[in-house]
Structure formats: C-alpha cells, structure tokens
Motif scaffolding. Structure first.
Motif, PDB file in Angstrom:
ATOM      1  N   LEU A   7       0.776  -1.283   0.036  1.00 20.05           N
ATOM      2  CA  LEU A   7      -0.086   0.004   0.002  1.00 20.05           C
ATOM      3  C   LEU A   7       0.824   1.118   0.094  1.00 20.05           C
ATOM      4  O   LEU A   7       1.799   1.501   0.898  1.00 20.05           O
ATOM      5  CB  LEU A   7      -0.898  -0.031   1.152  1.00 20.05           C
ATOM      6  CG  LEU A   7      -2.129  -0.815   1.251  1.00 20.05           C
ATOM      7  CD1 LEU A   7      -2.760  -0.847   2.643  1.00 20.05           C
ATOM      8  CD2 LEU A   7      -3.158  -0.604   0.134  1.00 20.05           C
ATOM      9  N   LYS A   8       0.367   2.242  -0.838  1.00 21.70           N
ATOM     10  CA  LYS A   8       1.113   3.625  -1.012  1.00 21.70           C
ATOM     11  C   LYS A   8      -0.228   4.333  -0.918  1.00 21.70           C
ATOM     12  O   LYS A   8      -1.162   3.958  -1.325  1.00 21.70           O
ATOM     13  CB  LYS A   8       2.030   3.962  -2.164  1.00 21.70           C
ATOM     14  CG  LYS A   8       3.180   2.778  -1.926  1.00 21.70           C
ATOM     15  CD  LYS A   8       4.059   2.937  -3.287  1.00 21.70           C
ATOM     16  CE  LYS A   8       5.164   1.914  -3.270  1.00 21.70           C
ATOM     17  NZ  LYS A   8       5.984   2.297  -4.589  1.00 21.70           N
ATOM     18  N   LYS A   9       0.050   5.672  -0.578  1.00 23.39           N
ATOM     19  CA  LYS A   9      -0.972   6.675  -0.606  1.00 23.39           C
ATOM     20  C   LYS A   9      -1.616   6.813  -1.841  1.00 23.39           C
ATOM     21  O   LYS A   9      -1.068   6.643  -2.929  1.00 23.39           O
ATOM     22  CB  LYS A   9      -0.589   8.257  -0.247  1.00 23.39           C
ATOM     23  CG  LYS A   9      -0.073   8.946  -1.242  1.00 23.39           C
ATOM     24  CD  LYS A   9       0.392  10.284  -0.549  1.00 23.39           C
ATOM     25  CE  LYS A   9       0.703  11.311  -1.481  1.00 23.39           C
ATOM     26  NZ  LYS A   9      -0.465  11.872  -2.251  1.00 23.39           N
ATOM     27  N   MET A  10      -2.779   6.822  -2.017  1.00 21.85           N
ATOM     28  CA  MET A  10      -3.604   6.856  -3.349  1.00 21.85           C
ATOM     29  C   MET A  10      -3.359   8.307  -4.213  1.00 21.85           C
ATOM     30  O   MET A  10      -3.282   9.290  -3.644  1.00 21.85           O
ATOM     31  CB  MET A  10      -5.239   6.842  -3.143  1.00 21.85           C
ATOM     32  CG  MET A  10      -5.723   5.460  -2.560  1.00 21.85           C
ATOM     33  SD  MET A  10      -7.431   5.514  -2.272  1.00 21.85           S
ATOM     34  CE  MET A  10      -7.572   6.674  -0.682  1.00 21.85           C
ATOM     35  N   ARG A  11      -3.186   7.743  -5.328  1.00 26.88           N
ATOM     36  CA  ARG A  11      -2.824   8.945  -6.299  1.00 26.88           C
ATOM     37  C   ARG A  11      -4.272   9.663  -6.655  1.00 26.88           C
ATOM     38  O   ARG A  11      -5.149   8.800  -6.717  1.00 26.88           O
ATOM     39  CB  ARG A  11      -2.210   8.401  -7.668  1.00 26.88           C
ATOM     40  CG  ARG A  11      -0.731   7.945  -7.371  1.00 26.88           C
ATOM     41  CD  ARG A  11      -0.026   7.615  -8.524  1.00 26.88           C
ATOM     42  NE  ARG A  11       1.353   6.912  -8.198  1.00 26.88           N
ATOM     43  CZ  ARG A  11       2.297   6.407  -9.093  1.00 26.88           C
ATOM     44  NH1 ARG A  11       1.824   6.548 -10.446  1.00 26.88           N
ATOM     45  NH2 ARG A  11       3.330   6.008  -8.952  1.00 26.88           N
ATOM     46  N   THR A  12      -4.204  10.828  -6.943  1.00 26.81           N
ATOM     47  CA  THR A  12      -5.199  11.635  -7.302  1.00 26.81           C
ATOM     48  C   THR A  12      -5.307  12.594  -8.475  1.00 26.81           C
ATOM     49  O   THR A  12      -4.185  12.764  -9.013  1.00 26.81           O
ATOM     50  CB  THR A  12      -5.796  12.406  -5.826  1.00 26.81           C
ATOM     51  OG1 THR A  12      -4.785  13.245  -5.613  1.00 26.81           O
ATOM     52  CG2 THR A  12      -6.101  11.662  -4.950  1.00 26.81           C
ATOM     53  N   GLU A  13      -6.498  12.830  -9.123  1.00 24.18           N
ATOM     54  CA  GLU A  13      -6.483  13.875 -10.082  1.00 24.18           C
ATOM     55  C   GLU A  13      -7.704  14.575 -10.122  1.00 24.18           C
ATOM     56  O   GLU A  13      -8.726  14.155  -9.837  1.00 24.18           O
ATOM     57  CB  GLU A  13      -6.522  12.751 -11.383  1.00 24.18           C
ATOM     58  CG  GLU A  13      -6.783  13.821 -12.688  1.00 24.18           C
ATOM     59  CD  GLU A  13      -6.922  12.894 -14.006  1.00 24.18           C
ATOM     60  OE1 GLU A  13      -5.970  12.865 -14.669  1.00 24.18           O
ATOM     61  OE2 GLU A  13      -7.830  12.215 -13.884  1.00 24.18           O
ATOM     62  N   GLU A 255       0.440   2.783   4.849  1.00 23.41           N
ATOM     63  CA  GLU A 255       1.602   2.556   3.628  1.00 23.41           C
ATOM     64  C   GLU A 255       2.486   1.452   4.119  1.00 23.41           C
ATOM     65  O   GLU A 255       2.869   1.523   5.547  1.00 23.41           O
ATOM     66  CB  GLU A 255       2.237   3.973   3.325  1.00 23.41           C
ATOM     67  CG  GLU A 255       1.437   4.508   2.636  1.00 23.41           C
ATOM     68  CD  GLU A 255       2.170   5.985   2.326  1.00 23.41           C
ATOM     69  OE1 GLU A 255       2.123   6.138   0.907  1.00 23.41           O
ATOM     70  OE2 GLU A 255       2.674   6.905   3.313  1.00 23.41           O
ATOM     71  N   GLY A 256       3.133   0.644   3.488  1.00 20.88           N
ATOM     72  CA  GLY A 256       3.909  -0.358   3.740  1.00 20.88           C
ATOM     73  C   GLY A 256       3.255  -1.759   4.353  1.00 20.88           C
ATOM     74  O   GLY A 256       4.180  -2.740   4.624  1.00 20.88           O
TER      75      GLY A 256
END
Length: 264
Positions: A7-13, A255-256
């Motif tokens: 898990l990593k922080k969600m990418r956003t747009e 995350e991690g």
C-alpha cells in the motif's frame, strides 16, 4: 478482479469529482469505477517503503531503522519550521534537504472538518488538499522555502487550528467557510519575513469527492487486528475508503502493508 501489492497513498486527479487510483506492482486500479462493489482486503505482510524488507512499519510506511535514518523522514517533514537547508545546515542529507526545502511552499487555509492552516510544497497543490479531504482551500502565502512557510504556519496556529477532525470529515459534518475573510483576518499575524509573499488575489479551490453515501458514524479498520475485511465501497475522501457499514480505511496511514485486494 484481483490485486496484490504494498500500500502507498492513493494517487489523485482533480476533476469535477476527484479521481482516485491505487497503484500495485506495475498495475493500477481506478477506484471510482468500483464504487458500490464489494471489496475484500487481506493483510499479507509488511514491506518497508525504503528497504523493502518485511519489518514492522513504524511510521510513514517505514520500518523503525529507516524512519530514524533516511532524509525523507526528518523532523522537518512534519515541522517545516525546523528546516535549515537555507542556512546550509544539514539534518541527515543536505543535498536532499536543499532539493525539497529550497523550493516554493504554500501556506494555505483548508476546510476539511473545520478551517485550518497548513503548509505544502507548491508542486503538491491541490494534491495535499485532496489528501486532507478538504472541500474548499485557499493559498494565502507563497514562500520561497520551507522554513519561511513553516514559521508562518506556527505564527498563525495561535489564531486558527491546524488539525483535521477525521470523523467529522468522513461523516461530512462540515459547513462552508468564507476563506478570504479568514485570510484577511490573519494578515496581521504574518511574520515580517513572510509579508512580501502574501497572496492577496488567490482564488478558492472547491473539491468534490466520489461519495455515494456518507456514514452517520465511522469506525477505523485496523488490518493488524482484523487482517481480513469485506465491505461494500460507498465512497473515497481524503485518503480514506468509506464502506457501507461505517467502516473506514486510511490508506495513507497503512503504507507499507502488503495486501491482497479482491473486487466482486
């Protein structure tokens, strides 16, 4: 659909509605497309975002050793006023610290639960506001480095909050604020060193999140205690997944963790 990865922080747009993406080992999932579907989350193991070893995560996705050693986890990350690269003073790695600290930073007002002040790199606008679940935000100072932004935030914190009430944010128990009026009120407290960098003509940013239904009450999912969870996804706000039964899952704070994700 099945996915597996750390898990990593969600990418956003930013769009009419925020688009959210989970990225897994060269693959990605557009979460907006799976709203109202059942998700099954399973905790598999840990993977430090720096050393990639299966070690318990301490903070910010890093194991304890990495957290206290790598430059991207220095105290100045959470406390910008501790930045010293502008003085050529090293914390852990001066080259890295100069790269991050000696670039434009924004001091802003954001409304996630109640109005608050914060700091982010200019390159992280509006990502930072989205990650905090702010439905409205306003840049008030553009400083040339992290230190000046940090001391400005510290000065303003005596007159306005700097925390988000995540429960209010996720139940949408928020009201609109007149951010320019708050900006004008706070101008008297801007430190002298930062007065030349005040943004008097900046416009508010309004953010709409993909939420089908907000819960009345929320409870946080801890995959360490509940290693397998199944629920119907009803929304995404900030860095949280919101499920039909009121369960919420903070992707950023997990995350991690290596997880399996099944979508039905």
């Amino acid at each position: 659909m099945q996915f597996e990865g750390v898990l990593k922080k969600m990418r956003t747009e930013l769009g009419d509605t925020v688009n959210y993406y989970m990225v897994f080992n060269g693959d990605f999932l557009h979460l907006n497309q799976v709203l109202d579907r059942e998700l099954n989350l399973e905790f598999l193991k840990h993977e430090c975002l720096n050393c990639h070893l299966d070690r318990p995560i301490f903070r910010q996705g890093f194991c304890k050793n990495c957290f206290f050693e790598i430059p991207s986890a220095g105290d100045w990350i959470m406390k910008p006023e501790l930045s010293r690269a502008h003085l050529d003073e090293e914390d852990r790695d001066l080259a890295y610290e100069k790269k991050v600290q000696l670039q434009p930073h924004i001091v802003y007002l954001a409304n996630s639960s109640t109005i608050k002040v914060g700091v982010t790199r200019k390159s992280q606008v509006p990502t930072r506001w989205i990650d905090q679940g702010a439905h409205e935000a306003l840049a008030i100072v553009e400083a040339p480095n992290r230190y000046l932004a940090g001391i400005t935030e510290v000065a303003l914190k005596d007159h306005i909050g700097d925390k988000t009430n995540w429960r209010k944010m996720l139940t949408n128990s928020v009201v609109d604020e007149d951010l320019p009026t708050h900006r004008d009120r706070l101008m008297a407290y801007i430190p002298d060193e930062a007065r030349d960098y005040v943004l008097r003509e900046a416009q508010e940013t309004h953010i709409h999140f993909p939420v089908l239904r907000y819960p009345e009450k929320v409870r946080s999912l801890n995959l360490g205690k509940t290693p397998n969870y199944r629920g119907r996804l009803k929304g995404i706000k900030g860095q949280y997944l919101i499920f039909e039964d009121g369960t919420v899952f903070n992707v950023r704070s997990n995350e991690g963790l290596v997880v399996g994700l099944d979508i039905n």
